[in-house]
Design a protein around this motif. Sequence first.
Motif, mmCIF file in Angstrom:
data_model
loop_
_atom_site.group_PDB
_atom_site.id
_atom_site.type_symbol
_atom_site.label_atom_id
_atom_site.label_comp_id
_atom_site.label_asym_id
_atom_site.label_seq_id
_atom_site.Cartn_x
_atom_site.Cartn_y
_atom_site.Cartn_z
ATOM 1 N N LYS A 39 0.853 -1.196 0.000
ATOM 2 C CA LYS A 39 0.000 0.000 0.000
ATOM 3 C C LYS A 39 0.878 1.231 0.000
ATOM 4 N N ILE A 40 0.410 2.272 -0.697
ATOM 5 C CA ILE A 40 1.136 3.539 -0.709
ATOM 6 C C ILE A 40 0.175 4.647 -0.324
ATOM 7 N N ASP A 41 0.739 5.778 0.039
ATOM 8 C CA ASP A 41 -0.062 6.944 0.388
ATOM 9 C C ASP A 41 -0.901 7.349 -0.814
ATOM 10 N N LYS A 42 -2.139 7.745 -0.569
ATOM 11 C CA LYS A 42 -3.026 8.058 -1.691
ATOM 12 C C LYS A 42 -2.615 9.305 -2.457
ATOM 13 N N TRP A 43 -1.702 10.107 -1.912
ATOM 14 C CA TRP A 43 -1.269 11.320 -2.595
ATOM 15 C C TRP A 43 -0.020 11.105 -3.445
ATOM 16 N N ILE A 44 0.567 9.921 -3.369
ATOM 17 C CA ILE A 44 1.732 9.596 -4.190
ATOM 18 C C ILE A 44 1.238 9.127 -5.558
ATOM 19 N N GLU A 45 1.943 9.527 -6.613
ATOM 20 C CA GLU A 45 1.547 9.099 -7.956
ATOM 21 C C GLU A 45 1.572 7.583 -8.045
ATOM 22 N N GLN A 46 0.555 7.031 -8.670
ATOM 23 C CA GLN A 46 0.435 5.589 -8.751
ATOM 24 C C GLN A 46 1.076 5.004 -10.008
ATOM 25 N N SER A 47 1.533 5.866 -10.900
ATOM 26 C CA SER A 47 2.172 5.369 -12.119
ATOM 27 C C SER A 47 3.257 6.334 -12.563
ATOM 28 N N ARG A 48 4.094 5.845 -13.480
ATOM 29 C CA ARG A 48 5.121 6.685 -14.083
ATOM 30 C C ARG A 48 5.028 6.519 -15.595
ATOM 31 N N VAL A 49 5.504 7.500 -16.319
ATOM 32 C CA VAL A 49 5.392 7.485 -17.775
ATOM 33 C C VAL A 49 6.657 6.897 -18.380
ATOM 34 N N GLY A 50 6.474 6.090 -19.428
ATOM 35 C CA GLY A 50 7.583 5.525 -20.174
ATOM 36 C C GLY A 50 7.260 5.551 -21.661
ATOM 37 N N ILE A 51 8.152 4.990 -22.455
ATOM 38 C CA ILE A 51 7.987 4.925 -23.906
ATOM 39 C C ILE A 51 7.848 3.462 -24.303
ATOM 40 N N TYR A 52 6.817 3.155 -25.074
ATOM 41 C CA TYR A 52 6.585 1.787 -25.522
ATOM 42 C C TYR A 52 7.543 1.448 -26.657
ATOM 43 N N LEU A 53 8.322 0.376 -26.484
ATOM 44 C CA LEU A 53 9.300 -0.053 -27.479
ATOM 45 C C LEU A 53 8.920 -1.366 -28.162
ATOM 46 N N GLY A 54 7.729 -1.860 -27.897
ATOM 47 C CA GLY A 54 7.280 -3.107 -28.496
ATOM 48 C C GLY A 54 7.108 -4.175 -27.440
ATOM 49 N N PRO A 55 6.698 -5.360 -27.868
ATOM 50 C CA PRO A 55 6.544 -6.449 -26.906
ATOM 51 C C PRO A 55 7.892 -7.002 -26.464
ATOM 52 N N SER A 56 7.935 -7.518 -25.259
ATOM 53 C CA SER A 56 9.156 -8.132 -24.752
ATOM 54 C C SER A 56 9.392 -9.447 -25.474
ATOM 55 N N LEU A 57 10.639 -9.715 -25.830
ATOM 56 C CA LEU A 57 10.958 -10.949 -26.545
ATOM 57 C C LEU A 57 11.081 -12.150 -25.614
ATOM 58 N N GLN A 58 11.351 -11.921 -24.333
ATOM 59 C CA GLN A 58 11.550 -13.028 -23.401
ATOM 60 C C GLN A 58 10.295 -13.402 -22.627
ATOM 61 N N HIS A 59 9.215 -12.669 -22.822
ATOM 62 C CA HIS A 59 8.027 -12.894 -22.017
ATOM 63 C C HIS A 59 6.812 -13.115 -22.916
ATOM 64 N N GLU A 60 5.667 -13.225 -22.276
ATOM 65 C CA GLU A 60 4.405 -13.345 -22.992
ATOM 66 C C GLU A 60 4.178 -12.107 -23.860
ATOM 67 N N ARG A 61 3.376 -12.230 -24.898
ATOM 68 C CA ARG A 61 3.161 -11.114 -25.825
ATOM 69 C C ARG A 61 2.500 -9.912 -25.176
ATOM 70 N N THR A 62 1.843 -10.094 -24.041
ATOM 71 C CA THR A 62 1.182 -8.970 -23.377
ATOM 72 C C THR A 62 2.150 -8.145 -22.537
ATOM 73 N N VAL A 63 3.376 -8.607 -22.361
ATOM 74 C CA VAL A 63 4.369 -7.879 -21.574
ATOM 75 C C VAL A 63 5.074 -6.877 -22.490
ATOM 76 N N ALA A 64 5.039 -5.616 -22.078
ATOM 77 C CA ALA A 64 5.590 -4.538 -22.898
ATOM 78 C C ALA A 64 7.031 -4.239 -22.512
ATOM 79 N N LEU A 65 7.827 -3.863 -23.498
ATOM 80 C CA LEU A 65 9.180 -3.378 -23.257
ATOM 81 C C LEU A 65 9.075 -1.858 -23.167
ATOM 82 N N VAL A 66 9.435 -1.297 -22.017
ATOM 83 C CA VAL A 66 9.212 0.114 -21.740
ATOM 84 C C VAL A 66 10.533 0.807 -21.436
ATOM 85 N N LEU A 67 10.754 1.941 -22.079
ATOM 86 C CA LEU A 67 11.935 2.762 -21.835
ATOM 87 C C LEU A 67 11.600 3.793 -20.771
#
Length: 167
Positions: free
Chosen positions: A92-120
């Motif tokens: 659990k985190i404080d409700k005033w802390i951001e719950q997400s961070r922004v990244g850049i989508y680089l495509g699907p991960s090659l080592q994982h399931e197709r739903t796993v994204a590679l994020v910069l």
Amino acid sequence: VAERRIRELQDLARTMLIHANRRWPQAINAHLWPYALRMANETLNSTPDIARNIIPIEAFSGVKDIAVNPKHFYHFGCPVYVLNNALQAGQKIDKWIEQSRVGIYLGPSLQHERTVALVLSLTTGLASPQFYVRMDSTFQTMRPSFGEQLPLSKWQEECHFTKVQET
């Protein structure tokens, strides 16, 4: 045949990079070319061949009925909102802390399931597989009218592609 495939890959990767750069010029540049090329290859391998009515990955592997879900394809370079690490771990985190961070989508991960994204990461310049993500394929959150506060992209400085500006 090989030269045609190379040309198709280059054209598709260039188109993806130009599209993403026009939508988010502060974060997307030509240094992401290898990722765009890899995603272009993944896209072409998962697109059915109309003449043979087969997906190239099926022809290569010999396995029939490989499930390729178009819902798992997103625009290259689109903003990705990754769930906070503490929330991913079930903490659990404080409700005033951001719950997400922004990244850049680089495509699907090659080592994982197709739903796993590679994020910069915009802050560290590291590309990592992420499961708990939300994509903004339309780049709506990068429009100036969305709040006039675009996320700062520091990955180019962290990777020494640009000079760090002294303050």
